[in-house]
Each structure stands twice: as C-alpha cells, then as structure tokens.
Design a protein around this motif. Sequence first.
Motif, PDB file in Angstrom:
ATOM      1  N   ASN A  62       0.842  -1.195   0.000  1.00  0.00           N
ATOM      2  CA  ASN A  62       0.000   0.000   0.000  1.00  0.00           C
ATOM      3  C   ASN A  62       0.882   1.251   0.000  1.00  0.00           C
ATOM      4  N   PRO A  63       0.925   2.004  -1.104  1.00  0.00           N
ATOM      5  CA  PRO A  63       1.808   3.173  -1.169  1.00  0.00           C
ATOM      6  C   PRO A  63       1.356   4.334  -0.289  1.00  0.00           C
ATOM      7  N   ARG A  64       0.085   4.381   0.086  1.00  0.00           N
ATOM      8  CA  ARG A  64      -0.416   5.488   0.922  1.00  0.00           C
ATOM      9  C   ARG A  64       0.171   5.470   2.329  1.00  0.00           C
ATOM     10  N   HIS A  65       0.606   4.301   2.796  1.00  0.00           N
ATOM     11  CA  HIS A  65       1.128   4.196   4.155  1.00  0.00           C
ATOM     12  C   HIS A  65       2.637   4.394   4.235  1.00  0.00           C
ATOM     13  N   LEU A  66       3.317   4.355   3.088  1.00  0.00           N
ATOM     14  CA  LEU A  66       4.775   4.458   3.084  1.00  0.00           C
ATOM     15  C   LEU A  66       5.306   5.758   3.694  1.00  0.00           C
ATOM     16  N   PRO A  67       4.693   6.926   3.418  1.00  0.00           N
ATOM     17  CA  PRO A  67       5.224   8.161   4.021  1.00  0.00           C
ATOM     18  C   PRO A  67       5.186   8.164   5.551  1.00  0.00           C
ATOM     19  N   TYR A  68       4.392   7.304   6.138  1.00  0.00           N
ATOM     20  CA  TYR A  68       4.264   7.233   7.590  1.00  0.00           C
ATOM     21  C   TYR A  68       5.148   6.138   8.194  1.00  0.00           C
ATOM     22  N   GLY A  69       5.932   5.485   7.352  1.00  0.00           N
ATOM     23  CA  GLY A  69       6.812   4.432   7.834  1.00  0.00           C
ATOM     24  C   GLY A  69       6.127   3.108   8.065  1.00  0.00           C
ATOM     25  N   ARG A  81     -11.269  -6.945   7.000  1.00  0.00           N
ATOM     26  CA  ARG A  81      -9.998  -6.776   6.303  1.00  0.00           C
ATOM     27  C   ARG A  81      -8.863  -7.403   7.102  1.00  0.00           C
ATOM     28  N   TYR A  82      -7.939  -8.044   6.392  1.00  0.00           N
ATOM     29  CA  TYR A  82      -6.705  -8.569   6.962  1.00  0.00           C
ATOM     30  C   TYR A  82      -5.582  -7.653   6.498  1.00  0.00           C
ATOM     31  N   ASP A  83      -4.883  -7.022   7.444  1.00  0.00           N
ATOM     32  CA  ASP A  83      -3.737  -6.166   7.137  1.00  0.00           C
ATOM     33  C   ASP A  83      -2.487  -6.751   7.774  1.00  0.00           C
ATOM     34  N   PHE A  84      -1.384  -6.706   7.038  1.00  0.00           N
ATOM     35  CA  PHE A  84      -0.090  -7.153   7.543  1.00  0.00           C
ATOM     36  C   PHE A  84       0.875  -5.992   7.354  1.00  0.00           C
ATOM     37  N   THR A  85       1.388  -5.453   8.451  1.00  0.00           N
ATOM     38  CA  THR A  85       2.132  -4.196   8.420  1.00  0.00           C
ATOM     39  C   THR A  85       3.427  -4.282   9.196  1.00  0.00           C
ATOM     40  N   ALA A  86       4.501  -3.812   8.563  1.00  0.00           N
ATOM     41  CA  ALA A  86       5.774  -3.605   9.248  1.00  0.00           C
ATOM     42  C   ALA A  86       5.871  -2.128   9.586  1.00  0.00           C
ATOM     43  N   ILE A  87       6.063  -1.831  10.856  1.00  0.00           N
ATOM     44  CA  ILE A  87       6.272  -0.445  11.272  1.00  0.00           C
ATOM     45  C   ILE A  87       7.784  -0.243  11.337  1.00  0.00           C
ATOM     46  N   LEU A  88       8.285   0.578  10.420  1.00  0.00           N
ATOM     47  CA  LEU A  88       9.724   0.713  10.225  1.00  0.00           C
ATOM     48  C   LEU A  88      10.378   1.504  11.357  1.00  0.00           C
ATOM     49  N   ALA A  89      11.682   1.355  11.476  1.00  0.00           N
ATOM     50  CA  ALA A  89      12.443   1.928  12.587  1.00  0.00           C
ATOM     51  C   ALA A  89      12.237   3.434  12.720  1.00  0.00           C
ATOM     52  N   ALA A  90      12.227   4.165  11.616  1.00  0.00           N
ATOM     53  CA  ALA A  90      12.051   5.622  11.681  1.00  0.00           C
ATOM     54  C   ALA A  90      10.681   5.984  12.253  1.00  0.00           C
ATOM     55  N   ALA A  91       9.664   5.219  11.915  1.00  0.00           N
ATOM     56  CA  ALA A  91       8.323   5.474  12.447  1.00  0.00           C
ATOM     57  C   ALA A  91       8.280   5.178  13.946  1.00  0.00           C
ATOM     58  N   HIS A  92       8.945   4.093  14.362  1.00  0.00           N
ATOM     59  CA  HIS A  92       9.026   3.796  15.802  1.00  0.00           C
ATOM     60  C   HIS A  92       9.731   4.927  16.543  1.00  0.00           C
ATOM     61  N   ALA A  93      10.830   5.403  15.987  1.00  0.00           N
ATOM     62  CA  ALA A  93      11.597   6.480  16.632  1.00  0.00           C
ATOM     63  C   ALA A  93      10.773   7.763  16.712  1.00  0.00           C
ATOM     64  N   ARG A  94      10.055   8.075  15.645  1.00  0.00           N
ATOM     65  CA  ARG A  94       9.216   9.272  15.625  1.00  0.00           C
ATOM     66  C   ARG A  94       8.117   9.179  16.676  1.00  0.00           C
ATOM     67  N   HIS A  95       7.489   8.023  16.768  1.00  0.00           N
ATOM     68  CA  HIS A  95       6.435   7.820  17.763  1.00  0.00           C
ATOM     69  C   HIS A  95       7.005   7.945  19.179  1.00  0.00           C
ATOM     70  N   HIS A  96       8.167   7.338  19.403  1.00  0.00           N
ATOM     71  CA  HIS A  96       8.786   7.409  20.729  1.00  0.00           C
ATOM     72  C   HIS A  96       9.122   8.857  21.083  1.00  0.00           C
ATOM     73  N   ALA A  97       9.639   9.605  20.119  1.00  0.00           N
ATOM     74  CA  ALA A  97       9.968  11.016  20.373  1.00  0.00           C
ATOM     75  C   ALA A  97       8.705  11.818  20.679  1.00  0.00           C
ATOM     76  N   ASP A  98       7.666  11.625  19.895  1.00  0.00           N
ATOM     77  CA  ASP A  98       6.407  12.329  20.143  1.00  0.00           C
ATOM     78  C   ASP A  98       5.844  11.969  21.518  1.00  0.00           C
ATOM     79  N   ASP A  99       5.913  10.696  21.863  1.00  0.00           N
ATOM     80  CA  ASP A  99       5.337  10.219  23.111  1.00  0.00           C
ATOM     81  C   ASP A  99       6.171  10.630  24.331  1.00  0.00           C
ATOM     82  N   SER A 100       7.423  10.998  24.116  1.00  0.00           N
ATOM     83  CA  SER A 100       8.286  11.337  25.249  1.00  0.00           C
ATOM     84  C   SER A 100       7.839  12.612  25.959  1.00  0.00           C
ATOM     85  N   TYR A 101       7.013  13.415  25.316  1.00  0.00           N
ATOM     86  CA  TYR A 101       6.514  14.641  25.929  1.00  0.00           C
ATOM     87  C   TYR A 101       5.214  14.431  26.717  1.00  0.00           C
TER      88      TYR A 101
END
Length: 108
Positions: A62-69, A81-101
């Motif tokens: 799904n190309p629509r989800h790529l910009p979000y990692g 619907r069955y979805d299979f998703t890899a959440i990439l390292a940059a997306a994990h890091a971004r989420h962790h940074a956002d959540d740190s506040y």
Amino acid sequence: MDDDRTDLINGLRALAAFLEANPAIPVHLPNVTLNQFPKQGPDDEMCAEVDKVAALLGTEINPRHLPYGHYSTGLSFGPVRYDFTAILAAAHARHHADDSYRGCIDPA
C-alpha cells in the motif's frame, strides 16, 4: 505458531457464530480490520516478510502508508480486512519522540 493460528481462527468463528445467534447485539462499525505484524527486527527483514504475505494474498504494497513508515499490504473480505504491516524503525523512533513529551505539558 500453529496453535496461535488455530486459536485465532477458532476465535473468529466463535465470534461470528455468537453474533449470528444474538442479533440484538449491535454491530454498527462499517468495517473490522485484523492487524497483524511481522516479528520486530531490521527493516529489510520485516519488509521481506510483508512482501511474502503480499505474494500469498496476491496483493500489492500500500503506497499510501509508506510516508508514515508503514510497509503494509492487506486484503478485504467484504467489511472484514486482513492487514499485515511492518512499522519501520524511523516510524518507531518518531512515535517514541512524540510520546516522550506525554504528561510534560499542562495546557491549563
């Protein structure tokens, strides 16, 4: 892993039978998605697993989800619907940074 698969399939069947036998139970959602994820690891390994699932499903990434990692594929069965998703390292890091506040700012 086969036990997990069997348990999931049995649980879905039990839910379907329960909802069919109890029409008074409300079901208002327009759709239901079963989200599945590869084992956490390097991005290339997780993407390879998603590519493998996409081949099994006969679907594309799904190309629509790529910009979000999110490197994902999925298949719909009517409103389910069955979805299979890899959440990439940059997306994990971004989420962790956002959540740190969380809890550090009092808007009042």
